[in-house]
Design an enzyme around this catalytic site. Sequence first.
Site, mmCIF file in Angstrom:
data_model
loop_
_atom_site.group_PDB
_atom_site.id
_atom_site.type_symbol
_atom_site.label_atom_id
_atom_site.label_comp_id
_atom_site.label_asym_id
_atom_site.label_seq_id
_atom_site.Cartn_x
_atom_site.Cartn_y
_atom_site.Cartn_z
ATOM 1 N N TYR A 1 0.857 -1.192 0.000
ATOM 2 C CA TYR A 1 0.000 0.000 0.000
ATOM 3 C C TYR A 1 0.885 1.231 0.000
ATOM 4 O O TYR A 1 1.587 1.503 0.984
ATOM 5 C CB TYR A 1 -0.892 -0.067 1.239
ATOM 6 N N LYS B 1 -1.694 -1.489 -3.867
ATOM 7 C CA LYS B 1 -2.693 -0.424 -3.817
ATOM 8 C C LYS B 1 -2.003 0.896 -4.129
ATOM 9 O O LYS B 1 -1.175 1.383 -3.355
ATOM 10 C CB LYS B 1 -3.369 -0.364 -2.444
#
Length: 302
Positions: A144, A172
């Site tokens: 992420y 992400k």
Amino acid sequence: MTNPIDFHTVPFGHVITAMVTPFKTNGMVDILSAIQLAEHLVTHGSDGLVLCGTTGESPTLTSLEKQQLFKAVHRTVRGSAKLLFGTGSNSTVKTIENTQVAHQMGADGALIVTPYYNKPPQEGLEAHFQAIAKSTPDLPLMLYNIPSRTGCNLAPETVSRLMNLPNIVSFKAASNSIEEVSQLRQVCGQNLAIYSGDDVLTLPMLAVGAVGVVSVGSHLVGLQISAMIRAFSSGDNTVALALHERLLPLFKALFILTNPIPVKSALELSGWRVGDPRLPLVPMNKNMRKSISHVLDTLASV
């Protein structure tokens, strides 16, 4: 003719909702509301859920609260949606502990944010993610990257050096950069499933190789977001663009203040009792709530 994107390598589905954590009026975690919201989300467009991420106010949750929340939601959605646990912190040892707990509890994957505040160099980021991945080799991981919150940026070249770890399967992308997706595709190929971390950029990122979105807006319009992605994947770009443009005002409204303040207000206005955010976040003021309400009313009338 379909769009030139590999939709087969999608480890957690196309629409993953970064779920809010409901609180009672006394500030305690509302497990019953969390179960009800999770049930609603998986029947309204969500292929997966992230618990205890940014939108779930993870910094203010205790370890016990996180585990209780995960157990309850896991019992509810098991078999009908993928469930990821936000396990990242700015301590490698603590992140390993969190990720091992997630694995033991039956998570389908872990969402691991780049370490915040201590701002490691790329060599430190590489060593951090290597240690975590090797500690839980059977648990799929989603890296992420959100520099606006963490103060550090995970470079695509660093990610490429992590691709020898088979459980690093997704990424992400929340750096507000479409170019990041293209760079990741160039150096990592199709073995890395890239998800937009910003609802506004979902359609543009799909066009350059992302496979889906970790969404905030899907709390409210999950079916429409799912329809947009399906339209794009089948080559119906006109429908996909129309849905994107229809949803754009809501996507923007949900980030007029720090997430998850706006989405919690939007859910309350939509009849969901999710409570106020915990300090240091505060509820949205009346004027901003009116703005959110107007966007919701307009969207409902379309």
